[in-house]
Write a protein that holds these residues in place. Structure first.
Motif, mmCIF file in Angstrom:
data_model
loop_
_atom_site.group_PDB
_atom_site.id
_atom_site.type_symbol
_atom_site.label_atom_id
_atom_site.label_comp_id
_atom_site.label_asym_id
_atom_site.label_seq_id
_atom_site.Cartn_x
_atom_site.Cartn_y
_atom_site.Cartn_z
ATOM 1 N N CYS A 184 -23.018 -22.529 -17.662
ATOM 2 C CA CYS A 184 -23.738 -21.248 -17.698
ATOM 3 C C CYS A 184 -23.779 -20.702 -19.123
ATOM 4 C CB CYS A 184 -23.087 -20.245 -16.750
ATOM 5 S SG CYS A 184 -23.286 -20.697 -15.010
ATOM 6 N N SER A 225 -23.581 -27.500 -10.013
ATOM 7 C CA SER A 225 -22.716 -26.437 -10.492
ATOM 8 C C SER A 225 -21.753 -25.967 -9.405
ATOM 9 C CB SER A 225 -23.573 -25.284 -11.031
ATOM 10 O OG SER A 225 -22.806 -24.403 -11.807
ATOM 11 N N TYR A 276 -20.172 -19.179 -9.871
ATOM 12 C CA TYR A 276 -20.371 -18.579 -11.205
ATOM 13 C C TYR A 276 -19.789 -17.183 -11.318
ATOM 14 C CZ TYR A 276 -24.902 -15.807 -10.865
ATOM 15 O OH TYR A 276 -25.894 -14.897 -10.615
ATOM 16 N N SER A 283 -27.974 -17.040 -8.702
ATOM 17 C CA SER A 283 -27.236 -18.210 -8.215
ATOM 18 C C SER A 283 -27.341 -18.275 -6.708
ATOM 19 C CB SER A 283 -25.755 -18.100 -8.596
ATOM 20 O OG SER A 283 -25.028 -19.254 -8.193
ATOM 21 N N SER A 341 -25.066 -19.919 -3.323
ATOM 22 C CA SER A 341 -23.650 -20.081 -3.014
ATOM 23 C C SER A 341 -23.576 -20.753 -1.638
ATOM 24 C CB SER A 341 -22.939 -18.721 -3.032
ATOM 25 O OG SER A 341 -23.613 -17.765 -2.247
ATOM 26 N N VAL A 372 -33.350 -21.108 -7.418
ATOM 27 C CA VAL A 372 -32.245 -21.766 -8.127
ATOM 28 C C VAL A 372 -32.027 -23.210 -7.690
ATOM 29 C CG1 VAL A 372 -31.079 -19.572 -8.589
ATOM 30 C CG2 VAL A 372 -30.397 -20.940 -6.608
ATOM 31 N N GLN A 427 -27.889 -22.420 -10.599
ATOM 32 C CA GLN A 427 -28.056 -21.103 -11.215
ATOM 33 C C GLN A 427 -29.340 -21.100 -12.044
ATOM 34 O OE1 GLN A 427 -24.519 -22.393 -11.961
ATOM 35 N NE2 GLN A 427 -23.745 -21.313 -10.171
#
Lengths: 333, 333
Positions: free
Chosen positions: B91, B115, B118, B139, B141, B239, B266
């Motif tokens: 990031c 990823s 974040y 982002s 999740s 994203v 992200q």
């Protein structure tokens, strides 16, 4: 009720706008946008708006002679002035610039200033989906909602949209304003004398109200409480600060004939999937999510229902009230 | 309760992450982000996460040796792979690329794929505000919320943030997840045995529930009902599709030690006001809205409270529980 073909309705709207002083391009792009709305069941943003736009043109709230022009440009970013005309020609130029710039620079943000009502947000993204790109449309609007913790209208209801094209079939289209409900719902409740739920509106003193009339004199509330008010603030900041456009509380309501030139702002973000993970990866990701969504009973893809309505409207025409039909004919001169 | 200086807490977190296998940059950027959260009263995203991150590093859910690398680039757009490391170094690289590209091309979108968590979204935008630019952080999740009309978790709570720098003083910072409430509120209600309001959660069968335990076994609901679910879908699409990242329902929960590499995505959007209406117009618009907001009693500028907490934490240190302190010391080896 009279039923007109999409083309007939479009032509009637176009002529009425020309009659009120709009130049050829302004009348034509505006009529396109209004009929796009009517064809999709969004009558509140359809040809019912012709009378309002005509009044604004005749009263100088919108300049029918305006031609959009680019006032700043760097790489993927540009700023278009609508010159206080109706919003649609400026938005069309902004979107076409954004698509060309996203092709070259991967991503583009083109803002519009000195603008007016941009109608159904998703309309502007049709060419973006057609170009195989991802797009976002953002606008502010005359103040109708308080900021978080506030009691008086500072922010517009700030309609936004997003388009995600699919390899086959219609793009996914997300389109909403950031108020809990449309003002029209309060108008209907006020007419019926029925109460409205908490969370829809504040009265003129900034207190929560279940009285629709009191809500109409006060402010609408954002969807999702504090978080929604923060999102509306984010959109307001994005479309005004970068463009130099008027804030919602500086613009007179669209629903009055007299008032200032609203000078509000829009922004269009366009991204070329080819500049990032690539089109085939993009398509696979979209279809994986679509498959998961459609595996659930009761889940509709965003934009699906409106697209079906549009197909029906193209085939069968659009019904409008006799009163509206007569109004349009009168306005067309 | 032990009170540590920001620097002491950061060093403890950093050592614990190195001990669990994170490389120097990963440990350092991650510790920065965790202490940023603790200093701002966001303990749920602070050093309490060290144990979770350490478990993920030790179990292979995150690769401590990973180094972020750029895998696609065109003009203002780029794609960074986090290589399944902790999210923070990737990031940081994405944001620094986005700032440089926005300077050159006016606007930049840099996405991150492969990823992990974040943390506090606003953390990543600190350098953006510092560079005098407008920024958005997005982002997904692991799945926690249904799509509109759905009954099972498909979307993440999808934390987002925006920063708008001011000419003088601290930037405006908007930061939220798109769930109605944080999962922690359900956990507290479940512990107390108290009911939760409708609109917070669905049970495992997808029915609305006021039972916190049932909600924890089911799904969280989006803020703002259908509109909020559409916004969460928009973020999920943005994203994942452009980055080729995992969808929320493909990623194992962050709250379990065993599971897959989450591979979520992200995106960071950065815009240089100088490329549009210019910095002085930008500053005037921001201050005009700020003045209207602060004229109302009860309205706080977004980010103001957290910034005050951070100043206090820098001056006075941060209190953590004895248990957490001992855990961190043990993890630091």
């Amino acid at each position: 009720m009279p039923r007109l073909s999409v083309e007939q309705l479009r032509e009637l709207a176009r002529r009425a706008l020309v009659h009120a002083g709009a130049n050829a391009t302004m009348a034509s792009t505006t009529a396109d946008a209004l009929v796009y709305a009517d064809a999709r069941g969004l009558a509140s943003h359809g040809v019912t708006r012709v009378a309002q736009y005509a009044a604004h043109l005749l009263n100088g709230r919108a300049d029918g002679k305006a031609e959009p022009r680019m006032v700043a440009s760097r790489g993927g970013a540009a700023l278009i002035s609508a010159g206080s005309g109706l919003a649609y020609p400026a938005c069309a130029l902004a979107v076409s610039e954004a698509i060309a710039r996203a092709r070259e620079f991967g991503v583009a943000l083109v803002s519009v200033t000195d603008s007016h009502h941009y109608g159904v947000a998703a309309f502007h993204l049709v060419p973006v989906g057609g170009a195989g790109m991802v797009g976002l449309a953002l606008s502010n609007s005359p103040a109708a909602m308080p900021v978080a913790g506030g009691k008086r209208p500072l922010l517009g209801t700030n309609p936004i949209a997003a388009v995600f094209p699919r390899e086959h079939g219609f793009p996914l289209v997300i389109d909403m304003s950031l108020s809990e409900v449309a003002r029209g719902k309060l108008m209907m409740a006020a007419k019926d004398g029925s109460p409205i739920p908490h969370g829809w509106a504040l009265d003129a003193d900034g207190n929560p109200t279940t009285d629709a009339r009191a809500g109409l004199d006060g402010s609408m509330l954002a969807m999702g409480g504090t978080k929604g008010a923060m999102l509306a603030l984010m959109v307001e900041l994005l479309v005004t600060s970068l463009a130099g456009a008027a804030l919602g509380f500086e613009a007179s309501s669209f629903f009055v004939d007299e008032g200032n030139r609203p000078r509000i702002g829009q922004a269009f973000l366009v991204i070329d999937p080819g500049a990032l993970a690539g089109r085939s990866v993009y398509d696979e990701r979209i279809e994986t999510l679509v498959a998961a969504m459609t595996a659930e009973a009761g889940v509709r893809l965003p934009g699906e229902r409106r697209e079906a309505l549009a197909q029906k409207a193209i085939a069968e025409g659009i019904e409008i009230s006799k009163q509206l039909h007569e109004q349009l004919i009168a306005l067309a001169g």
